[in-house]
Design an enzyme around this catalytic site. Structure first.
Site, PDB file in Angstrom:
ATOM      1  N   LYS A 247      27.776  77.966  55.271  1.00  0.00           N
ATOM      2  CA  LYS A 247      27.711  76.688  54.546  1.00  0.00           C
ATOM      3  C   LYS A 247      26.265  76.436  54.168  1.00  0.00           C
ATOM      4  CE  LYS A 247      30.765  73.467  53.508  1.00  0.00           C
ATOM      5  NZ  LYS A 247      32.177  73.757  53.197  1.00  0.00           N
TER       6      LYS A 247
ATOM      7  N   GLY B 278      43.139  59.080  49.430  1.00  0.00           N
ATOM      8  CA  GLY B 278      42.015  59.796  48.808  1.00  0.00           C
ATOM      9  C   GLY B 278      42.504  60.438  47.528  1.00  0.00           C
TER      10      GLY B 278
ATOM     11  N   GLY C  53      41.049  61.981  44.923  1.00  0.00           N
ATOM     12  CA  GLY C  53      40.027  62.765  44.217  1.00  0.00           C
ATOM     13  C   GLY C  53      40.622  64.094  43.801  1.00  0.00           C
ATOM     14  N   ASN C  54      39.810  65.143  43.825  1.00  0.00           N
ATOM     15  CA  ASN C  54      40.283  66.456  43.397  1.00  0.00           C
ATOM     16  C   ASN C  54      41.499  66.899  44.202  1.00  0.00           C
ATOM     17  OD1 ASN C  54      40.315  69.492  43.987  1.00  0.00           O
ATOM     18  ND2 ASN C  54      39.114  69.428  42.133  1.00  0.00           N
ATOM     19  N   ALA C  55      41.370  66.910  45.521  1.00  0.00           N
ATOM     20  CA  ALA C  55      42.471  67.401  46.358  1.00  0.00           C
ATOM     21  C   ALA C  55      43.689  66.467  46.242  1.00  0.00           C
ATOM     22  CB  ALA C  55      41.995  67.514  47.803  1.00  0.00           C
ATOM     23  N   GLY C  56      43.466  65.172  46.345  1.00  0.00           N
ATOM     24  CA  GLY C  56      44.572  64.207  46.362  1.00  0.00           C
ATOM     25  C   GLY C  56      45.347  64.143  45.052  1.00  0.00           C
TER      26      GLY C  56
HETATM   27  P1  NAD Z   1      36.594  63.928  45.928  1.00  0.00           P
HETATM   28  O1  NAD Z   1      35.239  63.349  46.039  1.00  0.00           O
HETATM   29  O2  NAD Z   1      37.055  64.503  44.634  1.00  0.00           O
HETATM   30  O3  NAD Z   1      37.690  62.814  46.353  1.00  0.00           O
HETATM   31  C1  NAD Z   1      37.605  62.009  47.465  1.00  0.00           C
HETATM   32  C2  NAD Z   1      38.447  60.778  47.215  1.00  0.00           C
HETATM   33  O4  NAD Z   1      38.533  60.012  48.403  1.00  0.00           O
HETATM   34  C3  NAD Z   1      37.891  59.855  46.141  1.00  0.00           C
HETATM   35  O5  NAD Z   1      38.931  59.454  45.287  1.00  0.00           O
HETATM   36  C4  NAD Z   1      37.388  58.651  46.936  1.00  0.00           C
HETATM   37  O6  NAD Z   1      37.474  57.434  46.210  1.00  0.00           O
HETATM   38  C5  NAD Z   1      38.364  58.655  48.077  1.00  0.00           C
HETATM   39  N1  NAD Z   1      37.918  57.897  49.233  1.00  0.00           N
HETATM   40  C6  NAD Z   1      36.665  57.777  49.733  1.00  0.00           C
HETATM   41  N2  NAD Z   1      36.668  56.944  50.785  1.00  0.00           N
HETATM   42  C7  NAD Z   1      37.963  56.575  50.976  1.00  0.00           C
HETATM   43  C8  NAD Z   1      38.612  55.728  51.910  1.00  0.00           C
HETATM   44  N3  NAD Z   1      37.938  55.114  52.868  1.00  0.00           N
HETATM   45  N4  NAD Z   1      39.943  55.579  51.813  1.00  0.00           N
HETATM   46  C9  NAD Z   1      40.649  56.195  50.832  1.00  0.00           C
HETATM   47  N5  NAD Z   1      40.062  56.977  49.914  1.00  0.00           N
HETATM   48  C10 NAD Z   1      38.754  57.181  49.994  1.00  0.00           C
HETATM   49  O7  NAD Z   1      36.683  64.997  47.096  1.00  0.00           O
HETATM   50  P2  NAD Z   1      37.724  66.189  47.277  1.00  0.00           P
HETATM   51  O8  NAD Z   1      37.110  67.444  46.762  1.00  0.00           O
HETATM   52  O9  NAD Z   1      39.064  65.782  46.816  1.00  0.00           O
HETATM   53  O10 NAD Z   1      37.699  66.300  48.864  1.00  0.00           O
HETATM   54  C11 NAD Z   1      38.436  65.410  49.673  1.00  0.00           C
HETATM   55  C12 NAD Z   1      38.544  66.008  51.060  1.00  0.00           C
HETATM   56  O11 NAD Z   1      39.147  67.293  50.967  1.00  0.00           O
HETATM   57  C13 NAD Z   1      37.195  66.205  51.761  1.00  0.00           C
HETATM   58  O12 NAD Z   1      37.387  66.019  53.150  1.00  0.00           O
HETATM   59  C14 NAD Z   1      36.901  67.675  51.478  1.00  0.00           C
HETATM   60  O13 NAD Z   1      36.026  68.233  52.453  1.00  0.00           O
HETATM   61  C15 NAD Z   1      38.294  68.237  51.579  1.00  0.00           C
HETATM   62  N6  NAD Z   1      38.407  69.537  50.919  1.00  0.00           N
HETATM   63  C16 NAD Z   1      38.334  69.626  49.560  1.00  0.00           C
HETATM   64  C17 NAD Z   1      38.425  70.879  48.969  1.00  0.00           C
HETATM   65  C18 NAD Z   1      38.403  71.015  47.473  1.00  0.00           C
HETATM   66  O14 NAD Z   1      38.580  72.147  46.989  1.00  0.00           O
HETATM   67  N7  NAD Z   1      38.241  69.971  46.705  1.00  0.00           N
HETATM   68  C19 NAD Z   1      38.570  72.039  49.762  1.00  0.00           C
HETATM   69  C20 NAD Z   1      38.666  71.904  51.150  1.00  0.00           C
HETATM   70  C21 NAD Z   1      38.569  70.641  51.717  1.00  0.00           C
END
Ligand code: NAD
Length: 402
Positions: free
Chosen positions: A92, A204, A206-209
């Site tokens: 990392k 959440g 974001g990308n994953a959600g």
């Molecule tokens: P992102 O920044 O695209 O999305 C995060 C989302 O969470 C945003 O919509 C934000 O508004 C929301 N959020 C923040 N605080 C919050 C709260 N208190 N309650 C509800 N929602 C809240 O990030 P992402 O890439 O989607 O990553 C999200 C999680 O998934 C992280 O823990 C990340 O480590 C994990 N993850 C992501 C990937 C990936 O490929 N994107 C891979 C492995 C793990």
């Protein structure tokens, strides 16, 4: 990891080796800002364990980044690559900075400075970074270009998550959620749950959600009834159209005010009586304080670390089937690995092939963990740790390190 090491009966040296990163690099980067002044940035790269292959893991740009979080995340990557059985180790990197306050030109100079700072530890057979919090395919492109300039030849496999015209893989964008959806499908089969028209909630967005909402609906037939972001959540028991919710979020930057939905607090969303919950935001949201009120049948952890160890035990006792983070969200690193393979061959796969191979890997990983869970009668996260730690320990032993 300690519990797994005890249960596996690892000798002291192996256990101790796995408790520490193999290598850590801290660098100080002077970067010229747009106003002509030079700002000093602190940056890191950790190779936690490379017994099974070159280190692999993202680069985070965050104002609160520290070597401690990077070290912990590098350890997590080690277990993640091992649980899906791809021939990579864990690493990392990070820079303490706030990219929200930086121009594109400043970001490019920082990206290039970072690569110059850590280049000696990188390479397709040493350590391969990827995007993570606040780093993007564009940043990966600048980083790859800087590395290639330093070594004097093409070397696209040095970094993954690149834009597709520069050697990125088809299917990388939704791979994390897609992998989570595949393991949810497998868990449901074993639990005898038909997911079609059952409900899901997503914390959440974001990308994953967002991709979990779209693919949970498209692949599994799940009905989205609630979603939330940092500003709060929305709910409609009759169902929300995932595509429209995603469009609305992209357009307005928020979920609030989505037509036909009621507002719901983030804490309430977690406690909804849904079939599948996707914690996809932050760490430590399911704790000993609320675990007893979590009513989903399956919790698919797309976020890293959403459930505390105390809560994990409560969920296990209450028969909530937890798909642990480093298994559930391993789709991202798996397609990153596919990207590296395609770069090495200089031959690129169509989207369908990437998705089929991802399905195979995730399905196999899930069943490996499930067999361990049945055999050892531990909770599912512990079963996943047992699989991963045993694989990494075996590689260390075979190399004669311990
Ligand atoms: P992102 O920044 O695209 O999305 C995060 C989302 O969470 C945003 O919509 C934000 O508004 C929301 N959020 C923040 N605080 C919050 C709260 N208190 N309650 C509800 N929602 C809240 O990030 P992402 O890439 O989607 O990553 C999200 C999680 O998934 C992280 O823990 C990340 O480590 C994990 N993850 C992501 C990937 C990936 O490929 N994107 C891979 C492995 C793990």
């Amino acid at each position: 990891m300690d519990v797994a090491a005890d249960r596996l009966g690892l000798d002291i040296a192996t256990h101790d080796l796995l408790r520490w990163p193999q290598q850590e690099l801290r660098v100080t980067l002077p970067v010229q800002m747009d106003d002509g002044k030079v700002q000093i940035f602190h940056a890191y790269r950790v190779q936690y364990n490379t017994a099974r292959g070159p280190a692999k893991g993202g680069i985070r740009w965050h104002p609160e980044e520290t070597i401690d979080t990077i070290r912990a995340l590098a350890a997590w990557m080690t277990w993640k690559t091992a649980v899906v059985d791809i021939p990579l180790g864990g690493g990392k990197g990070g820079v303490t900075c706030n990219p929200k306050w930086m121009s594109e030109a400043e970001k490019q100079r920082l990206a290039r400075a970072y690569i110059r700072g850590v280049a000696s530890t990188l390479g397709v057979s040493k350590d391969v970074p990827a995007p993570d919090v606040y780093t993007t395919p564009q940043i990966m492109a600048w980083m790859m270009d800087e590395y290639e300039t330093l070594v004097g030849h093409h070397h696209p496999g040095v970094i993954t998550g690149k834009p597709i015209p520069l050697g990125g893989s088809e299917g990388r964008g939704d791979s994390t959620a897609r992998g989570g959806v595949y393991v949810t499908r497998e868990a449901a089969k074993l639990l005898n749950i038909n997911l079609r028209d059952k409900t899901m909630a997503i914390q959440g967005f974001g990308n994953a959600g967002q991709y979990a909402a779209l693919l949970g609906n498209e692949i599994l037939g799940l009905k989205l009834i609630a979603a939330s972001d940092s500003q709060g959540g929305i709910y409609n028991g009759k169902g929300l159209d995932p595509k429209k919710v995603v469009e609305y979020k992209l357009k307005t930057g928020s979920l609030q005010g989505f037509p036909g939905a009621d507002n719901i607090k983030n804490e309430e969303l977690l406690e909804l009586d849904v079939t599948v919950l996707f914690p996809s935001a932050l760490e430590n949201v399911i704790t000993a304080a609320n675990a007893d009120r979590i009513r989903c049948k399956i919790s698919c952890e797309l976020a890293n670390g959403p459930t505390t160890p105390e809560a994990d035990e409560i969920l296990h006792q209450n028969k909530v089937f937890v798909l642990p983070d480093f298994l559930a969200n391993a789709g991202g690193v798996t397609v990153s690995y596919f990207e590296q393979v395609q770069n090495t061959y200089n031959f690129y796969w169509p989207l369908q092939e990437v998705q089929e191979r991802l399905d195979q890997k995730m399905t196999q990983a899930f069943h490996g963990v499930y067999q361990m869970y049945l055999r050892e009668k531990v909770n599912i996260r512990q079963a996943a740790y047992l699989v991963s730690v045993a694989r990494v320990a075996e590689a260390c032993k075979l190399r004669g390190w311990v």
